[in-house]
Scaffold this active site. Structure first.
Site, PDB file in Angstrom:
ATOM      1  N   CYS A 114       0.864  -1.034   0.041  1.00 50.22           N
ATOM      2  CA  CYS A 114      -0.171   0.070  -0.075  1.00 50.22           C
ATOM      3  C   CYS A 114       0.879   1.202  -0.020  1.00 50.22           C
ATOM      4  CB  CYS A 114      -0.972  -0.038   1.210  1.00 50.22           C
ATOM      5  SG  CYS A 114      -2.587  -1.006   1.010  1.00 50.22           S
ATOM      6  N   ASP A 161      10.387  -6.509  -8.782  1.00 47.84           N
ATOM      7  CA  ASP A 161      10.727  -7.212  -7.428  1.00 47.84           C
ATOM      8  C   ASP A 161      12.143  -6.702  -7.227  1.00 47.84           C
ATOM      9  OD1 ASP A 161       9.490  -9.983  -6.099  1.00 47.84           O
ATOM     10  OD2 ASP A 161      11.699  -9.206  -5.445  1.00 47.84           O
ATOM     11  N   HIS A 177      -6.729  -2.945  -1.258  1.00 50.94           N
ATOM     12  CA  HIS A 177      -5.990  -3.837  -0.173  1.00 50.94           C
ATOM     13  C   HIS A 177      -6.700  -5.195  -0.229  1.00 50.94           C
ATOM     14  CE1 HIS A 177      -3.104  -5.394   2.802  1.00 50.94           C
ATOM     15  NE2 HIS A 177      -4.082  -5.669   3.219  1.00 50.94           N
ATOM     16  N   GLY A 201       4.168 -19.708   1.285  1.00 51.44           N
ATOM     17  CA  GLY A 201       5.431 -18.686   1.341  1.00 51.44           C
ATOM     18  C   GLY A 201       5.435 -17.170   1.175  1.00 51.44           C
ATOM     19  N   HIS A 236      -0.357  -8.624   1.163  1.00 53.18           N
ATOM     20  CA  HIS A 236      -1.153  -7.880  -0.027  1.00 53.18           C
ATOM     21  C   HIS A 236      -1.063  -8.619  -1.266  1.00 53.18           C
ATOM     22  CE1 HIS A 236      -2.350  -3.672  -1.486  1.00 53.18           C
ATOM     23  NE2 HIS A 236      -2.327  -4.417  -2.700  1.00 53.18           N
ATOM     24  N   HIS A 267      -0.295 -10.356  -4.430  1.00 48.93           N
ATOM     25  CA  HIS A 267       0.562  -9.920  -5.603  1.00 48.93           C
ATOM     26  C   HIS A 267       0.808 -11.175  -6.550  1.00 48.93           C
ATOM     27  CE1 HIS A 267       3.030 -11.054  -1.966  1.00 48.93           C
ATOM     28  NE2 HIS A 267       3.843 -11.368  -3.000  1.00 48.93           N
TER      29      HIS A 267
HETATM   30  P1  AMP Z   1       5.951 -13.108  -1.458  1.00 49.24           P
HETATM   31  O1  AMP Z   1       7.244 -14.053  -0.730  1.00 49.24           O
HETATM   32  O2  AMP Z   1       5.218 -14.033  -2.438  1.00 49.24           O
HETATM   33  O3  AMP Z   1       5.207 -12.568  -0.193  1.00 49.24           O
HETATM   34  O4  AMP Z   1       6.679 -12.195  -2.196  1.00 49.24           O
HETATM   35  C1  AMP Z   1       7.023 -11.006  -1.424  1.00 49.24           C
HETATM   36  C2  AMP Z   1       8.021 -10.299  -2.715  1.00 49.24           C
HETATM   37  O5  AMP Z   1       8.070  -8.955  -2.557  1.00 49.24           O
HETATM   38  C3  AMP Z   1       9.488 -10.802  -2.885  1.00 49.24           C
HETATM   39  O6  AMP Z   1       9.723 -11.304  -3.973  1.00 49.24           O
HETATM   40  C4  AMP Z   1      10.393  -9.767  -2.335  1.00 49.24           C
HETATM   41  O7  AMP Z   1      11.313  -9.505  -3.090  1.00 49.24           O
HETATM   42  C5  AMP Z   1       9.360  -8.449  -2.928  1.00 49.24           C
HETATM   43  N1  AMP Z   1       9.539  -7.104  -2.093  1.00 49.24           N
HETATM   44  C6  AMP Z   1       9.783  -7.014  -0.904  1.00 49.24           C
HETATM   45  N2  AMP Z   1      10.078  -5.684  -0.631  1.00 49.24           N
HETATM   46  C7  AMP Z   1       9.950  -5.006  -1.889  1.00 49.24           C
HETATM   47  C8  AMP Z   1       9.918  -3.787  -2.473  1.00 49.24           C
HETATM   48  N3  AMP Z   1      10.187  -2.487  -1.638  1.00 49.24           N
HETATM   49  N4  AMP Z   1       9.851  -3.249  -3.584  1.00 49.24           N
HETATM   50  C9  AMP Z   1       9.714  -4.379  -4.442  1.00 49.24           C
HETATM   51  N5  AMP Z   1       9.598  -5.747  -4.024  1.00 49.24           N
HETATM   52  C10 AMP Z   1       9.859  -6.139  -2.865  1.00 49.24           C
END
Ligand code: AMP
Length: 118
Positions: free
Chosen positions: A5, A28, A44, A88, A93, A95
Protein backbone atom coordinates in the site's frame (compact mmCIF):
# COMPACT_ATOMS: atom_id res chain seq x y z
CA UNK A 1 -0.41 0.53 6.20
CA UNK A 2 1.16 -2.47 4.48
CA UNK A 3 4.37 -2.35 2.44
CA UNK A 4 2.64 -2.60 -0.94
CA UNK A 5 0.00 0.00 0.00
CA UNK A 6 2.95 2.32 0.69
CA UNK A 7 4.35 1.52 -2.77
CA UNK A 8 0.93 2.28 -4.29
CA UNK A 9 0.88 5.61 -2.40
CA UNK A 10 4.46 6.35 -3.56
CA UNK A 11 5.59 6.54 0.07
CA UNK A 12 8.16 3.86 -0.77
CA UNK A 13 9.95 4.11 -4.13
CA UNK A 14 9.63 1.36 -6.70
CA UNK A 15 10.48 0.85 -10.34
CA UNK A 16 7.00 1.02 -11.82
CA UNK A 17 6.54 -0.47 -15.27
CA UNK A 18 2.77 -0.17 -15.67
CA UNK A 19 -0.01 1.53 -13.71
CA UNK A 20 -3.69 2.31 -14.16
CA UNK A 21 -6.53 3.31 -11.81
CA UNK A 22 -6.84 -0.15 -10.27
CA UNK A 23 -3.48 -1.94 -10.62
CA UNK A 24 0.24 -1.32 -10.48
CA UNK A 25 3.24 -3.39 -11.61
CA UNK A 26 6.83 -2.86 -10.49
CA UNK A 27 10.16 -4.68 -10.44
CA UNK A 28 10.71 -7.14 -7.57
CA UNK A 29 13.53 -5.84 -5.38
CA UNK A 30 15.06 -9.34 -5.20
CA UNK A 31 14.59 -10.77 -8.71
CA UNK A 32 14.55 -14.54 -9.20
CA UNK A 33 14.63 -14.35 -13.02
CA UNK A 34 15.83 -11.80 -15.61
CA UNK A 35 12.26 -10.46 -15.65
CA UNK A 36 10.56 -10.48 -12.24
CA UNK A 37 7.61 -8.13 -11.94
CA UNK A 38 5.05 -7.90 -9.15
CA UNK A 39 1.51 -7.03 -10.25
CA UNK A 40 -0.90 -5.95 -7.52
CA UNK A 41 -4.39 -4.51 -7.14
CA UNK A 42 -4.52 -1.04 -5.57
CA UNK A 43 -7.35 -2.17 -3.33
CA UNK A 44 -5.91 -3.89 -0.23
CA UNK A 45 -6.66 -7.60 -0.46
CA UNK A 46 -4.64 -9.92 1.78
CA UNK A 47 -4.28 -12.84 -0.60
CA UNK A 48 -5.87 -14.78 -3.44
CA UNK A 49 -8.24 -16.24 -0.82
CA UNK A 50 -10.01 -12.91 -0.52
CA UNK A 51 -9.96 -11.48 -4.04
CA UNK A 52 -13.21 -10.95 -5.95
CA UNK A 53 -13.77 -12.33 -9.43
CA UNK A 54 -14.31 -8.72 -10.60
CA UNK A 55 -10.84 -7.71 -9.41
CA UNK A 56 -9.36 -10.87 -10.96
CA UNK A 57 -10.99 -10.04 -14.30
CA UNK A 58 -9.17 -6.70 -14.39
CA UNK A 59 -6.02 -8.28 -13.02
CA UNK A 60 -5.96 -10.75 -15.92
CA UNK A 61 -5.99 -8.03 -18.58
CA UNK A 62 -3.48 -5.98 -16.61
CA UNK A 63 -1.03 -8.90 -16.34
CA UNK A 64 -1.39 -9.65 -20.05
CA UNK A 65 -0.38 -6.03 -20.66
CA UNK A 66 2.58 -6.38 -18.29
CA UNK A 67 3.79 -9.39 -20.33
CA UNK A 68 3.51 -7.32 -23.52
CA UNK A 69 5.24 -4.34 -21.91
CA UNK A 70 8.16 -6.55 -20.79
CA UNK A 71 8.28 -8.29 -24.20
CA UNK A 72 7.94 -11.79 -22.71
CA UNK A 73 4.52 -12.51 -24.19
CA UNK A 74 5.86 -14.69 -27.01
CA UNK A 75 8.91 -16.21 -25.30
CA UNK A 76 6.83 -17.37 -22.33
CA UNK A 77 6.62 -16.64 -18.65
CA UNK A 78 5.16 -17.84 -15.35
CA UNK A 79 2.65 -16.25 -13.00
CA UNK A 80 2.77 -17.24 -9.33
CA UNK A 81 0.86 -16.04 -6.31
CA UNK A 82 1.93 -17.30 -2.89
CA UNK A 83 -0.85 -17.79 -0.36
CA UNK A 84 -0.38 -18.05 3.40
CA UNK A 85 2.31 -19.85 5.38
CA UNK A 86 2.69 -22.99 3.29
CA UNK A 87 2.57 -20.90 0.12
CA UNK A 88 5.48 -18.81 1.41
CA UNK A 89 3.62 -15.50 1.32
CA UNK A 90 5.71 -12.80 3.00
CA UNK A 91 3.82 -9.64 2.05
CA UNK A 92 0.17 -9.78 3.04
CA UNK A 93 -1.13 -7.82 0.06
CA UNK A 94 -2.18 -9.91 -2.95
CA UNK A 95 0.57 -9.92 -5.56
CA UNK A 96 1.35 -11.92 -8.65
CA UNK A 97 4.95 -12.70 -9.53
CA UNK A 98 5.44 -12.48 -13.32
CA UNK A 99 8.68 -14.27 -14.16
CA UNK A 100 10.42 -14.69 -17.49
CA UNK A 101 13.27 -13.56 -19.71
CA UNK A 102 14.91 -17.01 -19.56
CA UNK A 103 13.92 -20.68 -19.44
CA UNK A 104 12.51 -21.20 -15.95
CA UNK A 105 13.19 -24.27 -13.82
CA UNK A 106 10.40 -26.52 -12.59
CA UNK A 107 11.66 -28.66 -9.75
CA UNK A 108 10.53 -30.01 -6.41
CA UNK A 109 8.87 -27.17 -4.55
CA UNK A 110 8.88 -28.79 -1.11
CA UNK A 111 11.19 -30.85 1.07
CA UNK A 112 8.42 -33.41 1.57
CA UNK A 113 8.23 -36.39 -0.74
CA UNK A 114 5.76 -35.24 -3.43
CA UNK A 115 4.63 -38.84 -3.92
CA UNK A 116 3.81 -39.42 -0.25
CA UNK A 117 0.25 -38.21 -0.77
CA UNK A 118 -0.52 -40.43 -3.75
P1 AMP B 1 6.00 -13.24 -1.38
O1 AMP B 1 7.08 -14.05 -0.74
O2 AMP B 1 5.21 -13.98 -2.41
O3 AMP B 1 5.15 -12.53 -0.35
O4 AMP B 1 6.73 -12.13 -2.22
C1 AMP B 1 7.07 -10.88 -1.74
C2 AMP B 1 8.02 -10.28 -2.75
O5 AMP B 1 8.10 -8.88 -2.50
C3 AMP B 1 9.44 -10.84 -2.67
O6 AMP B 1 9.78 -11.43 -3.94
C4 AMP B 1 10.29 -9.61 -2.37
O7 AMP B 1 11.53 -9.63 -3.03
C5 AMP B 1 9.40 -8.47 -2.85
N1 AMP B 1 9.63 -7.18 -2.21
C6 AMP B 1 9.72 -6.94 -0.89
N2 AMP B 1 9.88 -5.61 -0.67
C7 AMP B 1 9.89 -5.02 -1.89
C8 AMP B 1 10.04 -3.68 -2.33
N3 AMP B 1 10.19 -2.65 -1.49
N4 AMP B 1 10.00 -3.43 -3.67
C9 AMP B 1 9.85 -4.45 -4.54
N5 AMP B 1 9.70 -5.73 -4.18
C10 AMP B 1 9.73 -6.02 -2.87
Amino acid sequence: MCLFCKIINKEIPSEIILEDDNFIAFHDINPKAPVHILAIPKIHVESFNDVSSDTMAGMTTFMQNVAKEMDIEKSGYRIITNIGDNGGQEVKHLHFHILGGAKLRWEHLSDSNPKSFL
